[in-house]
Design a protein around this motif. Sequence first.
Motif, PDB file in Angstrom:
ATOM      1  N   UNK A   1       0.945  -1.124   0.141  1.00 51.81           N
ATOM      2  CA  UNK A   1      -0.044   0.055  -0.044  1.00 51.81           C
ATOM      3  C   UNK A   1       0.761   1.272   0.029  1.00 51.81           C
ATOM      4  N   UNK A   2       1.855   1.216   0.774  1.00 47.66           N
ATOM      5  CA  UNK A   2       2.898   2.588   0.852  1.00 47.66           C
ATOM      6  C   UNK A   2       3.526   2.448  -0.342  1.00 47.66           C
ATOM      7  N   UNK A   3       3.791   1.189  -0.973  1.00 46.03           N
ATOM      8  CA  UNK A   3       4.576   1.521  -2.439  1.00 46.03           C
ATOM      9  C   UNK A   3       3.678   1.948  -3.314  1.00 46.03           C
ATOM     10  N   UNK A   4       2.124   1.712  -3.349  1.00 45.82           N
ATOM     11  CA  UNK A   4       1.254   1.988  -4.297  1.00 45.82           C
ATOM     12  C   UNK A   4       1.043   3.517  -4.248  1.00 45.82           C
ATOM     13  N   UNK A   5       1.041   3.940  -3.022  1.00 48.83           N
ATOM     14  CA  UNK A   5       0.860   5.499  -2.594  1.00 48.83           C
ATOM     15  C   UNK A   5       1.981   6.109  -3.324  1.00 48.83           C
ATOM     16  N   UNK A   6       3.221   5.664  -2.954  1.00 50.39           N
ATOM     17  CA  UNK A   6       4.577   6.349  -3.498  1.00 50.39           C
ATOM     18  C   UNK A   6       4.366   6.207  -4.975  1.00 50.39           C
ATOM     19  N   UNK A   7       4.128   5.211  -5.589  1.00 48.20           N
ATOM     20  CA  UNK A   7       4.242   5.142  -7.228  1.00 48.20           C
ATOM     21  C   UNK A   7       3.259   6.077  -7.657  1.00 48.20           C
ATOM     22  N   UNK A   8       1.841   6.209  -7.130  1.00 47.18           N
ATOM     23  CA  UNK A   8       0.997   7.176  -7.653  1.00 47.18           C
ATOM     24  C   UNK A   8       1.395   8.620  -7.561  1.00 47.18           C
ATOM     25  N   UNK A   9       1.871   8.837  -6.438  1.00 45.96           N
ATOM     26  CA  UNK A   9       2.456  10.286  -6.158  1.00 45.96           C
ATOM     27  C   UNK A   9       3.552  10.476  -7.077  1.00 45.96           C
ATOM     28  N   UNK A  10       4.303   9.632  -7.373  1.00 46.84           N
ATOM     29  CA  UNK A  10       5.610   9.850  -8.402  1.00 46.84           C
ATOM     30  C   UNK A  10       4.793  10.212  -9.829  1.00 46.84           C
ATOM     31  N   UNK A  11       4.068   9.166 -10.072  1.00 53.75           N
ATOM     32  CA  UNK A  11       3.618   9.191 -11.519  1.00 53.75           C
ATOM     33  C   UNK A  11       2.884  10.526 -11.785  1.00 53.75           C
ATOM     34  N   UNK A  12       1.851  10.941 -10.674  1.00 56.67           N
ATOM     35  CA  UNK A  12       1.106  12.449 -11.075  1.00 56.67           C
ATOM     36  C   UNK A  12       1.926  13.402 -11.206  1.00 56.67           C
ATOM     37  N   UNK A  13       3.100  13.578 -10.229  1.00 60.09           N
ATOM     38  CA  UNK A  13       3.936  14.634 -10.124  1.00 60.09           C
ATOM     39  C   UNK A  13       5.007  14.535 -11.243  1.00 60.09           C
ATOM     40  N   UNK A  14       5.631  13.298 -11.688  1.00 55.53           N
ATOM     41  CA  UNK A  14       6.353  13.462 -12.362  1.00 55.53           C
ATOM     42  C   UNK A  14       5.781  13.337 -13.875  1.00 55.53           C
ATOM     43  N   UNK A  15       4.470  13.176 -14.106  1.00 55.76           N
ATOM     44  CA  UNK A  15       3.566  13.320 -15.199  1.00 55.76           C
ATOM     45  C   UNK A  15       3.769  14.842 -15.606  1.00 55.76           C
ATOM     46  N   UNK A  16       3.055  15.496 -14.505  1.00 56.63           N
ATOM     47  CA  UNK A  16       3.293  17.018 -14.882  1.00 56.63           C
ATOM     48  C   UNK A  16       4.444  17.352 -15.218  1.00 56.63           C
ATOM     49  N   UNK A  17       5.584  17.038 -14.634  1.00 60.29           N
ATOM     50  CA  UNK A  17       6.974  17.417 -15.010  1.00 60.29           C
ATOM     51  C   UNK A  17       7.324  17.245 -16.569  1.00 60.29           C
ATOM     52  N   UNK A  18       6.867  15.835 -17.008  1.00 58.96           N
ATOM     53  CA  UNK A  18       7.171  15.722 -18.383  1.00 58.96           C
ATOM     54  C   UNK A  18       6.299  16.603 -19.173  1.00 58.96           C
ATOM     55  N   UNK A  19       5.042  16.831 -18.798  1.00 61.65           N
ATOM     56  CA  UNK A  19       4.335  17.812 -19.710  1.00 61.65           C
ATOM     57  C   UNK A  19       4.813  19.142 -19.762  1.00 61.65           C
ATOM     58  N   UNK A  20       5.641  19.578 -18.635  1.00 57.66           N
ATOM     59  CA  UNK A  20       6.116  20.685 -18.756  1.00 57.66           C
ATOM     60  C   UNK A  20       7.780  20.934 -19.369  1.00 57.66           C
ATOM     61  N   UNK A  21       8.184  19.567 -19.734  1.00 54.96           N
ATOM     62  CA  UNK A  21       9.365  19.342 -20.208  1.00 54.96           C
ATOM     63  C   UNK A  21      10.316  19.606 -19.294  1.00 54.96           C
TER      64      UNK A  21
END
Length: 637
Positions: free
Chosen positions: A296-316
């Motif tokens: 569960x902790x790993x899933x929460x961490x993965x979701x947070x990284x995916x969301x935050x990282x996705x915005x960073x990818x969109x912002x190049x």
Amino acid sequence: MTVLDTDTASPAAEPQAGDIPLDDWRGVAAEKADEISAGGGLFLRARSRRLLGSLLRPHRRALAWASCLIIVVTGAEMAGPYLVSVGIDSGIPAIRRGDWAPVGAAVSGILVTALAGSLLRLRFLKLAGRIGQDVVYDLRGRVFRQFQRLPIAFHERYTSGRVISRLTNDLDALGELVNASLDGLINAILNVAVIGVVLAVLDPGLSLFLLICLPALFLLLRWYTRGSRVAYRRTRETIAALIVHFVETLNGIRAVHAFRREPRNDAIFHELSADYKRANADAMRLMAWLMPGIKAIGAVMTAAVLIFGGFQVMDHALEVGVLTAYLLYLRRFFDPLQDLAMFYNSYQSATAALEKLSGVLEEEAGVPEPRQPVQLPRPVRGELRFEAVRFAYPRREQQSADGAAHPEKIVLPELDLTIPAGQTVALVGATGAGKSTLARLMCRFYDPDAGVARLDGIDLRDLGDGDLRSAVVMVTQENFLFTGTVADNIRFGRPDATDAQVEQAARAIGAHQFIAALPDGYATDVKKRGGRLSAGQRQLVAFARAFLADPAVLVLDEATSSLDVPSERLVQRALRTILAERTALIIAHRLSTVEIADRVLVMEGGRVVEDGAPAQLLGAATGRFVDMHSAWVDSLA
């Protein structure tokens, strides 16, 4: 000194099965668990470290090579996600330009590192398995040799159930650790350490989420380790009670059948088994919370990284390949934590086992081998001498209700005795008079607390075990026979004896006739504990064994007490043969055995109160031997 017929088990040292209440079995379990759980903490004790060091020292080079292999394997496995990121960020744009080389290099790198990692891991597992098996093999041999080396006094207090547990459960726990769990531990530690560094290097910003999750992970693992320590101790307590009850029931199976205790023992066993089941269920509940918690902790961490990282990818601000690699590494970061939790259970069991085994191996011999043994002169004459011998059996300190220590009971207060070479001496007296103690001192099962016991003028403490074993032999009432042939049991004290010598010894004792009548003669298997033979036949085999060993001194401890009258007559004839031209101590309650003695010693309270030839003592008007003889004659009427 050689003991030819001593029973290796000591069932009397533990409570008899079914004779104590169920709650008291749990008390027995708690006492056993204190010893069983010793060393079950996080760090090894000094003696366990010494033992582990001595076991691993011969494998230093192999361990160094195994360490190098696992480091390289970890590096190869860690390269995969990084190569994926290179293939995405560099290879895909290059393909648009018509350049397939970067993607080809990335794919080739992934395949090569995967193949190399698999082959090297295979090599590591083989090497680690060989080291683990060698360590367990070495330890098993050490423990068995130590149990054989330790004196009778040790085995009288160290019960058969604990001996079995040392050589089975404890060695299995260590084997499981070194053969399976260590691989998971090393791999988990390296993965967590390396991945933590890689994640920080890939993107420090995303790693802040990991720092936020680490306290939750720490609290979860701490909760589990604390709870598992309690659950672990509970399972050890319950399995200890189960083992004690099981061993005692089988050791006393004749009494169980005779007194129809099967239903009661069965009820105790099922209740103890239910306790063990509940304890294991509690341990499994902890594991059931731990695994989903980490996921569960790993899933929460993965979701947070995916969301935050996705915005960073969109912002190049972050490349897709780096985010992909980060997510792959992040998954590998949480999986090893489950391996660490599983290892903790194996580690607790193994450290407890190592502590118990190191305790056995560091047990000091109560009768240590002399540093510079003195050689017995040849031929050995067999003169025995006890000079101001004082002895009390060692026991654990016990406290009375007011806290005062109970005084130690002295068995032999101060004994002076000389037995000339070649003399047959009968020791008689009431139970507890000190007869068997005198024989045990002569065989050096114990050393005197004060005074000296001598053989041919030499202190027994100065004689090497080899000299003593060849010169002094004891035959006891158990007449213990080992599984194997009759011939094997006769040559037990002299393994190099030929078949002709074995038969000659049996003929001299009078055992040849019944042995020849057996289905396979001397090659007949006597079965467990000699169960195929009668008590009298077992005793004759034991005498043949002693005759073949040809000692200078023979000690017979109640050697005819369990025989019927016809069997005793056969044994009496054998005794006259075996006692000829050697010194003998005969301990007997049946005074028929005393008739063949040259001299009778009547003992009382650890002192010799009457001393003389049988006829001389019987010729007296009064005396203890006269009273004993009269009582014996009356018992035959």
